[in-house]
Design a protein around this motif. Structure first.
Motif, mmCIF file in Angstrom:
data_model
loop_
_atom_site.group_PDB
_atom_site.id
_atom_site.type_symbol
_atom_site.label_atom_id
_atom_site.label_comp_id
_atom_site.label_asym_id
_atom_site.label_seq_id
_atom_site.Cartn_x
_atom_site.Cartn_y
_atom_site.Cartn_z
ATOM 1 N N ASP A 246 -7.396 44.560 23.659
ATOM 2 C CA ASP A 246 -8.534 45.437 23.333
ATOM 3 C C ASP A 246 -9.762 44.035 24.059
ATOM 4 O O ASP A 246 -11.067 44.312 24.065
ATOM 5 C CB ASP A 246 -8.649 44.919 21.852
ATOM 6 C CG ASP A 246 -9.755 45.619 21.533
ATOM 7 O OD1 ASP A 246 -10.644 46.353 21.330
ATOM 8 O OD2 ASP A 246 -11.161 44.957 20.650
ATOM 9 N N GLU A 247 -9.232 42.775 24.249
ATOM 10 C CA GLU A 247 -9.810 42.356 25.295
ATOM 11 C C GLU A 247 -10.091 42.389 26.292
ATOM 12 O O GLU A 247 -11.466 42.449 26.466
ATOM 13 C CB GLU A 247 -9.537 41.050 24.575
ATOM 14 C CG GLU A 247 -9.650 39.213 25.499
ATOM 15 C CD GLU A 247 -10.346 39.511 26.487
ATOM 16 O OE1 GLU A 247 -11.456 38.519 27.453
ATOM 17 O OE2 GLU A 247 -8.625 39.926 27.325
ATOM 18 N N ARG A 248 -9.249 43.003 26.996
ATOM 19 C CA ARG A 248 -9.891 43.310 28.015
ATOM 20 C C ARG A 248 -10.813 44.454 28.276
ATOM 21 O O ARG A 248 -10.676 44.932 28.882
ATOM 22 C CB ARG A 248 -8.384 43.440 28.925
ATOM 23 C CG ARG A 248 -7.884 42.517 29.274
ATOM 24 C CD ARG A 248 -6.612 42.161 29.986
ATOM 25 N NE ARG A 248 -5.928 42.924 29.952
ATOM 26 C CZ ARG A 248 -4.196 43.205 30.300
ATOM 27 N NH1 ARG A 248 -3.768 43.036 31.134
ATOM 28 N NH2 ARG A 248 -3.277 43.671 29.825
ATOM 29 N N ILE A 249 -10.001 45.624 27.471
ATOM 30 C CA ILE A 249 -11.104 46.828 27.328
ATOM 31 C C ILE A 249 -12.286 46.013 27.185
ATOM 32 O O ILE A 249 -13.240 46.921 27.391
ATOM 33 C CB ILE A 249 -10.456 47.571 26.643
ATOM 34 C CG1 ILE A 249 -9.456 48.394 27.089
ATOM 35 C CG2 ILE A 249 -11.768 48.506 26.242
ATOM 36 C CD1 ILE A 249 -8.587 49.496 25.720
ATOM 37 N N ARG A 250 -13.286 45.485 27.012
ATOM 38 C CA ARG A 250 -14.222 44.808 26.436
ATOM 39 C C ARG A 250 -14.914 43.900 27.011
ATOM 40 O O ARG A 250 -15.793 43.790 26.762
ATOM 41 C CB ARG A 250 -14.302 43.923 25.024
ATOM 42 C CG ARG A 250 -14.166 45.136 24.065
ATOM 43 C CD ARG A 250 -13.882 45.014 22.318
ATOM 44 N NE ARG A 250 -13.518 45.349 21.458
ATOM 45 C CZ ARG A 250 -15.089 45.925 20.586
ATOM 46 N NH1 ARG A 250 -15.976 45.794 21.059
ATOM 47 N NH2 ARG A 250 -14.485 46.755 19.413
ATOM 48 N N ARG A 251 -14.214 42.751 28.064
ATOM 49 C CA ARG A 251 -14.573 42.227 28.861
ATOM 50 C C ARG A 251 -14.937 42.517 30.206
ATOM 51 O O ARG A 251 -15.246 43.658 30.362
ATOM 52 C CB ARG A 251 -13.181 41.622 29.608
ATOM 53 C CG ARG A 251 -13.083 40.407 30.554
ATOM 54 C CD ARG A 251 -12.275 39.451 31.120
ATOM 55 N NE ARG A 251 -11.179 39.340 30.151
ATOM 56 C CZ ARG A 251 -9.965 39.315 30.679
ATOM 57 N NH1 ARG A 251 -9.531 39.017 32.040
ATOM 58 N NH2 ARG A 251 -8.736 39.598 29.526
ATOM 59 N N PRO A 252 -16.936 41.837 29.787
ATOM 60 C CA PRO A 252 -17.609 42.483 31.089
ATOM 61 C C PRO A 252 -16.916 41.877 32.075
ATOM 62 O O PRO A 252 -16.014 40.301 32.437
ATOM 63 C CB PRO A 252 -18.101 41.295 30.370
ATOM 64 C CG PRO A 252 -18.506 40.810 28.946
ATOM 65 C CD PRO A 252 -16.963 41.176 28.932
ATOM 66 N N MET A 253 -17.231 42.385 33.097
ATOM 67 C CA MET A 253 -16.680 42.104 33.955
ATOM 68 C C MET A 253 -17.881 41.964 35.651
ATOM 69 O O MET A 253 -16.779 41.682 36.807
ATOM 70 C CB MET A 253 -15.240 43.224 34.146
ATOM 71 C CG MET A 253 -14.187 43.373 33.322
ATOM 72 S SD MET A 253 -13.695 41.275 33.899
ATOM 73 C CE MET A 253 -12.913 41.674 35.558
ATOM 74 N N THR A 254 -18.459 42.483 34.770
ATOM 75 C CA THR A 254 -19.925 42.435 36.604
ATOM 76 C C THR A 254 -21.015 41.633 35.620
ATOM 77 O O THR A 254 -20.598 41.134 34.879
ATOM 78 C CB THR A 254 -20.223 43.596 36.863
ATOM 79 O OG1 THR A 254 -21.274 44.387 35.195
ATOM 80 C CG2 THR A 254 -19.371 45.229 36.657
ATOM 81 N N GLY A 255 -22.076 41.420 36.441
ATOM 82 C CA GLY A 255 -22.824 40.180 36.364
ATOM 83 C C GLY A 255 -23.856 41.143 35.529
ATOM 84 O O GLY A 255 -24.458 40.257 34.435
ATOM 85 N N SER A 256 -24.623 42.253 35.446
ATOM 86 C CA SER A 256 -25.108 42.798 34.317
ATOM 87 C C SER A 256 -24.181 43.811 32.862
ATOM 88 O O SER A 256 -24.299 44.310 31.682
ATOM 89 C CB SER A 256 -24.832 44.800 34.731
ATOM 90 O OG SER A 256 -23.750 45.563 35.173
#
Length: 172
Positions: free
Chosen positions: A35-45
């Motif tokens: 769940d943490e990785r599915i929700r993790r923001p990976m871009t500046g936006s």
């Protein structure tokens, strides 16, 4: 198994199969992630995988159902500003169920509507079901590309579609 586009199918059948092929990839891109990785923001936006799924569910209703007068689920968020944002109280299971319901509603609308039938989009444009199928295919493919990048940044997994074993390629 990956959906394939029929080599000799009708226009509607082929467009729908192409859409399904990429809709399936949306879910595949989440496989094996917590769940943490599915929700993790990976871009500046702030782009994250679950936010992309929420957005795609919203546009399934917004393009396939609303313009043609089919039932649309009451949204609990403002689609103009919150369709890619996932609030802490929104569970992964709830967003995935929302996507499944939106996809099923869109499939019913596609089945019941001729390609030439027109409806009124959210912005007042008159659109045909053919145009909506093409537009949604473009939109889903675009966001699957975003998901490709986000997934690779998360754990190195790559691939456009599942292989015959159904496993994500890469470090997984």
């Amino acid at each position: 198994m990956t959906t394939t586009v029929p080599y000799t199918g009708s226009e509607k059948e082929s467009l729908h199969a192409a859409l399904d092929r990429h809709r399936d990839v949306v879910l595949w891109k989440l496989e094996g992630l917590d769940d943490e990785r599915i929700r993790r923001p990976m871009t500046g936006s702030g782009t994250n995988l679950l936010g992309l799924v929420k957005h795609l569910a919203t546009v399934e209703y917004g393009w396939f159902c609303s313009p043609f007068g089919y039932e649309v689920e009451k949204l609990w968020f403002d689609p103009a500003t919150e369709d890619m944002a996932v609030a802490p109280e929104e569970s992964t299971e709830d967003i995935l169920a929302f996507y499944a319901r939106a996809r099923a509603a869109a499939d019913r609308a596609i089945a019941a509507t001729d390609l030439e039938t027109t409806g009124t989009a959210w912005d007042g444009r008159i659109v045909s079901m053919r145009w909506v199928l093409i537009h949604m295919l473009e939109d889903v493919v675009r966001h699957v590309g975003h998901m490709d990048i986000v997934r690779e940044l998360l754990d190195g997994a790559t691939g456009a579609h599942p292989d015959t074993s159904g496993e994500v390629r890469g470090q997984g």
